[in-house]
Each structure stands twice: as structure tokens, then as C-alpha cells.
Design an enzyme around this catalytic site. Structure first.
Site, PDB file in Angstrom:
ATOM      1  N   GLY A  56      -9.604  21.702  27.962  1.00  0.00           N
ATOM      2  CA  GLY A  56      -9.784  22.511  29.162  1.00  0.00           C
ATOM      3  C   GLY A  56      -9.697  21.693  30.430  1.00  0.00           C
ATOM      4  N   SER A  76     -24.980  21.726  29.711  1.00  0.00           N
ATOM      5  CA  SER A  76     -25.390  22.459  30.906  1.00  0.00           C
ATOM      6  C   SER A  76     -26.895  22.344  31.067  1.00  0.00           C
ATOM      7  CB  SER A  76     -24.997  23.933  30.809  1.00  0.00           C
ATOM      8  OG  SER A  76     -25.521  24.653  31.905  1.00  0.00           O
ATOM      9  N   TYR A 125     -24.926  32.497  26.733  1.00  0.00           N
ATOM     10  CA  TYR A 125     -24.468  31.165  27.139  1.00  0.00           C
ATOM     11  C   TYR A 125     -25.526  30.109  26.822  1.00  0.00           C
ATOM     12  CZ  TYR A 125     -22.626  27.525  30.269  1.00  0.00           C
ATOM     13  OH  TYR A 125     -22.133  26.348  30.804  1.00  0.00           O
ATOM     14  N   ALA A 183     -27.889  30.186  24.570  1.00  0.00           N
ATOM     15  CA  ALA A 183     -27.984  29.989  23.125  1.00  0.00           C
ATOM     16  C   ALA A 183     -26.844  29.123  22.610  1.00  0.00           C
ATOM     17  CB  ALA A 183     -27.985  31.341  22.417  1.00  0.00           C
ATOM     18  N   LYS A 204     -25.069  26.922  24.304  1.00  0.00           N
ATOM     19  CA  LYS A 204     -25.278  25.554  24.779  1.00  0.00           C
ATOM     20  C   LYS A 204     -26.407  24.872  24.008  1.00  0.00           C
ATOM     21  CE  LYS A 204     -22.107  24.742  27.833  1.00  0.00           C
ATOM     22  NZ  LYS A 204     -21.096  23.700  27.559  1.00  0.00           N
TER      23      LYS A 204
END
Length: 270
Positions: free
Chosen positions: A33, A164, A177, A179, A181
Site C-alpha cells: 500500500g 495504530s 478497526y 479489533a 488492529k
């Protein structure tokens, strides 16, 4: 448009001692990415340190071409590879192509991220949750599995996950999100112990809110509210994240594994 490559202080001409061990010449790095935002800046930083970088995208071919042109214009070495890094077959093909054109992967940076919907628990669709689990657990697991044999054979490797701050913060209306991470953080901890005997380090860089292109539509009030919670009183930049990743990729961090470095101006202490 993609960020320009901004070279951090660790590469200043006056810091020759650091340059000698931040030198990644001869290493091949894959950054998933990496056509915009944090991923692009990470690719640039690794390229400036001498790595041969495999940049990656999944969908936007035009943006991928622009990113590669900009990257090569800075003097970086490498190539762009299209692949959906949540697809097992695509992962096999991606790594095969990198090995054929650049060499085996020494540094794996797991940065790719899908959209991040914020909803109340009862408003999520499971497909949205699964997409995040695929991006932050399935993809890192399969990519690490694919490249680790080479790292073990040479008794050197770097796996760097982009986490994060939200896992520790427990942000509300963001459960899918957070969970995902959290699962990625657990994977980071377990792999760091498993792979340490082979000289392979596994670390995580966990950014705070770093404004990039996809945040362009967020209002000033919301931004000001977040900034008021940052002890350092400034926004983080993509270069802040890229510098941390380059440290973990270098021999400076050869005795650091299982770490989760929060790059958020002290917000995790609040």
C-alpha cells in the site's frame, strides 16, 4: 497527489555515524500500500537509505504509475507491483515477481489499509469487519509466511507492521478497526518471539492521526479537537512515521523486537 520524498534528519550529511548503520544498500524492501500517504513516504525513506524497494498497489493504476515516477525521480531504486495483498494467490505471484526482478525480500513493511468505517456496533455489516480482519491479520500473516524462509536462511530479516494508537485508546464507534488492529498487535508479539532465534526482528510502528490525502474532507473542528489532545501540540507527519520504520529496518534496531512504538506526540500517555 503523492507526497514528495522528505528525507529526515537521520540522513543529514553531518551524521556520518548514523549513516553507516542506516545503510540499507543490498537489501530488498516490500512496502504494501505504498502509492500515497504513509506508505509512499516509508518507501521513499527506505529508498533514500539505499534499499531496493518494491512499491505496491491494488486498484488505482494511474496513481501507482505517478507514485513510481515520483519515487524514481528522487533517485530511489525499485519497481511497482500490483497485487491484492489479502489474496493468497496474488501474494504468491507478488513475491515471485519481486524475487525475479529485485531479489528476495529482506524487509517487509505491512502498511496496506482499506477504508475504515466508523459506526455504532449495531450498524456494522460483517463484510466490513471481515475486510479489516483480512487487511490487518490475514495479509500480514500470509506475507510474513511467504518471505520468512529467505530471512531464516540468511539469519537476518525485518518485519515491520503499521499499527495504530486506537488499540490502546479503545476508540468508540470504531470497534471493527480496533479489533483488527488488536489482532495485528497480537500477531506482532507472537512472531517476534518465534522468529528471534533467526535474527529476524518483528516490530510495530503505531501512528496517531497523521493527516494524509484521505483526510482531506475532515472538518476543522474535528481536527482541532484531536490536536488539543496531543501533548507535543503539533500534527505528526508522514516523515515521522517513515523515520521510525527506517530505524526498525536498520542495524540500529538489531536487538529490538516485539516493540510497539507509538508515534503520536505523547498521546498514548494522556
Amino acid at each position: 497527489m503523492p507526497f514528495a520524498c522528505v528525507v529526515g534528519a537521520v540522513y543529514d550529511a553531518g551524521m556520518s555515524g548514523l549513516e553507516s548503520t542506516m545503510d540499507l544498500r543490498g537489501r530488498v524492501a516490500l512496502v504494501t500500500g505504498s502509492t500515497a500517504g504513509l506508505g509512499y513516504e516509508i518507501a521513499c525513506a527506505l529508498g533514500q537509505a539505499g534499499a531496493n524497494v518494491a512499491l505496491n498497489y491494488s486498484n488505482d493504476e494511474a496513481r501507482g504509475n505517478r507514485a513510481l515516477q515520483n519515487y524514481l525521480a528522487t533517485g530511489g531504486k525499485g519497481a511497482m507491483f500490483r497485487a491484492d495483498v489479502t489474496d493468497p494467490v496474488a501474494i504468491e505471484g507478488l513475491v515471485d515477481r519481486i524475487e525475479s526482478s529485485l531479489g528476495a525480500v529482506d524487509v517487509l513493511v505491512l502498511n496496506a489499509t482499506p477504508s475504515q468505517p466508523q459506526r455504532a456496533l449495531e450498524d456494522y455489516q460483517w463484510e466490513e469487519v471481515q475486510t479489516l480482519l483480512d487487511a490487518f491479520i490475514k495479509s500480514p500473516f500470509l506475507l510474513s509466511q511467504r518471505v520468512v524462509a529467505h530471512m531464516k536462511a540468511q539469519s537476518w530479516g525485518r518485519i515491520i507492521q503499521i499499527g495504530s494508537e486506537v488499540f490502546e485508546d479503545g476508540a468508540s464507534n470504531f470497534s471493527a478497526y480496533v479489533a483488527a488492529k488488536g489482532g495485528q498487535t497480537g500477531l506482532n508479539r507472537s512472531l517476534s518471539k518465534e522468529l528471534a532465534p533467526w535474527g529476524i526482528t518483528v516490530n510495530m510502528v503505531s501512528p496517531g492521526w497523521i493527516p494524509v490525502e484521505r483526510h482531506a474532507g475532515i472538518g476543522a473542528e474535528e481536527k482541532a479537537a484531536y490536536l488539543s489532545t496531543v501533548p507535543m501540540g503539533r500534527w505528526g507527519t508522514p516523515t515521522d512515521i517513515a523515520s521510525a520504520v527506517t530505524f526498525f529496518a536498520s542495524d540500529h534496531a538489531g536487538f529490538v523486537t516485539g516493540a510497539n512504538l507509538h508515534v503520536n506526540g505523547g498521546r498514548s500517555l494522556v
